[in-house]
Design a protein around this motif. Structure first.
Motif, PDB file in Angstrom:
ATOM      1  N   PRO A 179       0.813  -1.214   0.000  1.00 20.65           N
ATOM      2  CA  PRO A 179       0.000   0.000   0.000  1.00 20.65           C
ATOM      3  C   PRO A 179       0.856   1.278   0.000  1.00 20.65           C
ATOM      4  O   PRO A 179       0.496   2.273  -0.624  1.00 20.65           O
ATOM      5  CB  PRO A 179      -0.826  -0.114   1.283  1.00 20.65           C
ATOM      6  CG  PRO A 179      -0.960  -1.581   1.492  1.00 20.65           C
ATOM      7  CD  PRO A 179       0.368  -2.145   1.053  1.00 20.65           C
ATOM      8  N   LYS A 180       2.002   1.238   0.659  1.00 23.53           N
ATOM      9  CA  LYS A 180       2.886   2.411   0.660  1.00 23.53           C
ATOM     10  C   LYS A 180       3.405   2.703  -0.746  1.00 23.53           C
ATOM     11  O   LYS A 180       3.425   3.847  -1.195  1.00 23.53           O
ATOM     12  CB  LYS A 180       4.050   2.230   1.619  1.00 23.53           C
ATOM     13  CG  LYS A 180       4.988   3.455   1.572  1.00 23.53           C
ATOM     14  CD  LYS A 180       6.061   3.432   2.590  1.00 23.53           C
ATOM     15  CE  LYS A 180       6.997   4.611   2.568  1.00 23.53           C
ATOM     16  NZ  LYS A 180       6.900   5.605   1.552  1.00 23.53           N
ATOM     17  N   GLN A 181       3.837   1.662  -1.448  1.00 24.28           N
ATOM     18  CA  GLN A 181       4.340   1.860  -2.810  1.00 24.28           C
ATOM     19  C   GLN A 181       3.234   2.382  -3.728  1.00 24.28           C
ATOM     20  O   GLN A 181       3.482   3.250  -4.564  1.00 24.28           O
ATOM     21  CB  GLN A 181       4.907   0.558  -3.362  1.00 24.28           C
ATOM     22  CG  GLN A 181       6.205   0.139  -2.706  1.00 24.28           C
ATOM     23  CD  GLN A 181       6.623  -1.270  -3.102  1.00 24.28           C
ATOM     24  OE1 GLN A 181       5.818  -2.209  -3.037  1.00 24.28           O
ATOM     25  NE2 GLN A 181       7.874  -1.413  -3.498  1.00 24.28           N
ATOM     26  N   ALA A 182       2.030   1.837  -3.566  1.00 25.56           N
ATOM     27  CA  ALA A 182       0.904   2.302  -4.375  1.00 25.56           C
ATOM     28  C   ALA A 182       0.583   3.758  -4.047  1.00 25.56           C
ATOM     29  O   ALA A 182       0.334   4.562  -4.947  1.00 25.56           O
ATOM     30  CB  ALA A 182      -0.317   1.421  -4.138  1.00 25.56           C
ATOM     31  N   HIS A 207       1.217   9.775  -5.130  1.00 24.65           N
ATOM     32  CA  HIS A 207       1.539  10.946  -4.299  1.00 24.65           C
ATOM     33  C   HIS A 207       0.524  11.148  -3.168  1.00 24.65           C
ATOM     34  O   HIS A 207       0.133  12.277  -2.866  1.00 24.65           O
ATOM     35  CB  HIS A 207       1.690  12.216  -5.137  1.00 24.65           C
ATOM     36  CG  HIS A 207       2.670  12.059  -6.252  1.00 24.65           C
ATOM     37  ND1 HIS A 207       4.033  12.077  -6.043  1.00 24.65           N
ATOM     38  CD2 HIS A 207       2.486  11.834  -7.576  1.00 24.65           C
ATOM     39  CE1 HIS A 207       4.637  11.885  -7.198  1.00 24.65           C
ATOM     40  NE2 HIS A 207       3.730  11.733  -8.140  1.00 24.65           N
ATOM     41  N   VAL A 208       0.086  10.017  -2.579  1.00 29.18           N
ATOM     42  CA  VAL A 208      -0.751  10.051  -1.380  1.00 29.18           C
ATOM     43  C   VAL A 208      -0.092   9.138  -0.352  1.00 29.18           C
ATOM     44  O   VAL A 208       0.745   8.304  -0.702  1.00 29.18           O
ATOM     45  CB  VAL A 208      -2.204   9.586  -1.649  1.00 29.18           C
ATOM     46  CG1 VAL A 208      -2.878  10.490  -2.668  1.00 29.18           C
ATOM     47  CG2 VAL A 208      -2.264   8.133  -2.079  1.00 29.18           C
ATOM     48  N   ASN A 209      -0.472   9.289   0.914  1.00 34.45           N
ATOM     49  CA  ASN A 209       0.166   8.423   1.912  1.00 34.45           C
ATOM     50  C   ASN A 209      -0.469   7.038   1.915  1.00 34.45           C
ATOM     51  O   ASN A 209      -1.553   6.823   1.364  1.00 34.45           O
ATOM     52  CB  ASN A 209       0.163   9.069   3.304  1.00 34.45           C
ATOM     53  CG  ASN A 209      -1.211   9.328   3.843  1.00 34.45           C
ATOM     54  OD1 ASN A 209      -2.090   8.482   3.750  1.00 34.45           O
ATOM     55  ND2 ASN A 209      -1.402  10.510   4.414  1.00 34.45           N
ATOM     56  N   LEU A 249      -5.515   7.404 -13.163  1.00 32.54           N
ATOM     57  CA  LEU A 249      -4.063   7.515 -13.113  1.00 32.54           C
ATOM     58  C   LEU A 249      -3.430   6.206 -12.637  1.00 32.54           C
ATOM     59  O   LEU A 249      -2.424   5.752 -13.193  1.00 32.54           O
ATOM     60  CB  LEU A 249      -3.660   8.661 -12.182  1.00 32.54           C
ATOM     61  CG  LEU A 249      -2.168   8.941 -12.037  1.00 32.54           C
ATOM     62  CD1 LEU A 249      -1.541   9.322 -13.378  1.00 32.54           C
ATOM     63  CD2 LEU A 249      -1.940  10.029 -10.995  1.00 32.54           C
ATOM     64  N   PHE A 250      -4.023   5.584 -11.628  1.00 30.88           N
ATOM     65  CA  PHE A 250      -3.499   4.324 -11.102  1.00 30.88           C
ATOM     66  C   PHE A 250      -3.524   3.240 -12.174  1.00 30.88           C
ATOM     67  O   PHE A 250      -2.540   2.527 -12.368  1.00 30.88           O
ATOM     68  CB  PHE A 250      -4.312   3.909  -9.875  1.00 30.88           C
ATOM     69  CG  PHE A 250      -3.711   2.771  -9.089  1.00 30.88           C
ATOM     70  CD1 PHE A 250      -2.410   2.825  -8.626  1.00 30.88           C
ATOM     71  CD2 PHE A 250      -4.470   1.654  -8.794  1.00 30.88           C
ATOM     72  CE1 PHE A 250      -1.862   1.772  -7.890  1.00 30.88           C
ATOM     73  CE2 PHE A 250      -3.948   0.602  -8.050  1.00 30.88           C
ATOM     74  CZ  PHE A 250      -2.634   0.665  -7.606  1.00 30.88           C
ATOM     75  N   GLU A 251      -4.627   3.135 -12.901  1.00 32.72           N
ATOM     76  CA  GLU A 251      -4.718   2.147 -13.976  1.00 32.72           C
ATOM     77  C   GLU A 251      -3.629   2.370 -15.032  1.00 32.72           C
ATOM     78  O   GLU A 251      -2.974   1.422 -15.464  1.00 32.72           O
ATOM     79  CB  GLU A 251      -6.083   2.199 -14.657  1.00 32.72           C
ATOM     80  CG  GLU A 251      -7.198   1.572 -13.882  1.00 32.72           C
ATOM     81  CD  GLU A 251      -8.478   1.527 -14.680  1.00 32.72           C
ATOM     82  OE1 GLU A 251      -9.014   0.414 -14.808  1.00 32.72           O
ATOM     83  OE2 GLU A 251      -8.926   2.575 -15.169  1.00 32.72           O
ATOM     84  N   VAL A 252      -3.436   3.612 -15.423  1.00 33.08           N
ATOM     85  CA  VAL A 252      -2.440   3.922 -16.453  1.00 33.08           C
ATOM     86  C   VAL A 252      -1.023   3.622 -15.947  1.00 33.08           C
ATOM     87  O   VAL A 252      -0.226   2.983 -16.645  1.00 33.08           O
ATOM     88  CB  VAL A 252      -2.556   5.397 -16.906  1.00 33.08           C
ATOM     89  CG1 VAL A 252      -1.378   5.811 -17.768  1.00 33.08           C
ATOM     90  CG2 VAL A 252      -3.866   5.611 -17.644  1.00 33.08           C
TER      91      VAL A 252
END
Length: 77
Positions: free
Chosen positions: A28-31, A36-38, A59-62
């Motif tokens: 979860p940290k890497q994601a 650019h969120v915690n 953005l996550f999908e891309v």
């Protein structure tokens, strides 16, 4: 956009987020770092306690697609 196949973007289900994150073996940290969120924010999205904004989902999908391509092509370990 008449006549075009347009994908209607909807908020992801928690399982979709986890499955996508797991597909590249990210924590979860890497994601969270990727977006650019915690890590806690990402965990809330993944648990379903808050909804991931659509712009972050897109953005996550891309970004995950790019990472997968790099992994397949040997650019990333």
């Amino acid at each position: 956009m008449k006549g075009k196949n347009v994908k209607i973007l909807t908020h992801p289900e928690p399982k979709q987020l986890k499955d996508l994150r797991d597909s590249v073996n990210f924590t979860p940290k890497q994601a969270g770092d990727l977006l650019h969120v915690n890590a806690r924010t990402f965990q809330r999205w993944e648990k379903g306690s808050t909804r991931m904004p659509l712009a972050y989902w897109e953005l996550f999908e891309v970004k995950i697609r790019v990472i997968r391509n790099r992994m397949v092509n040997g650019v990333m370990p």
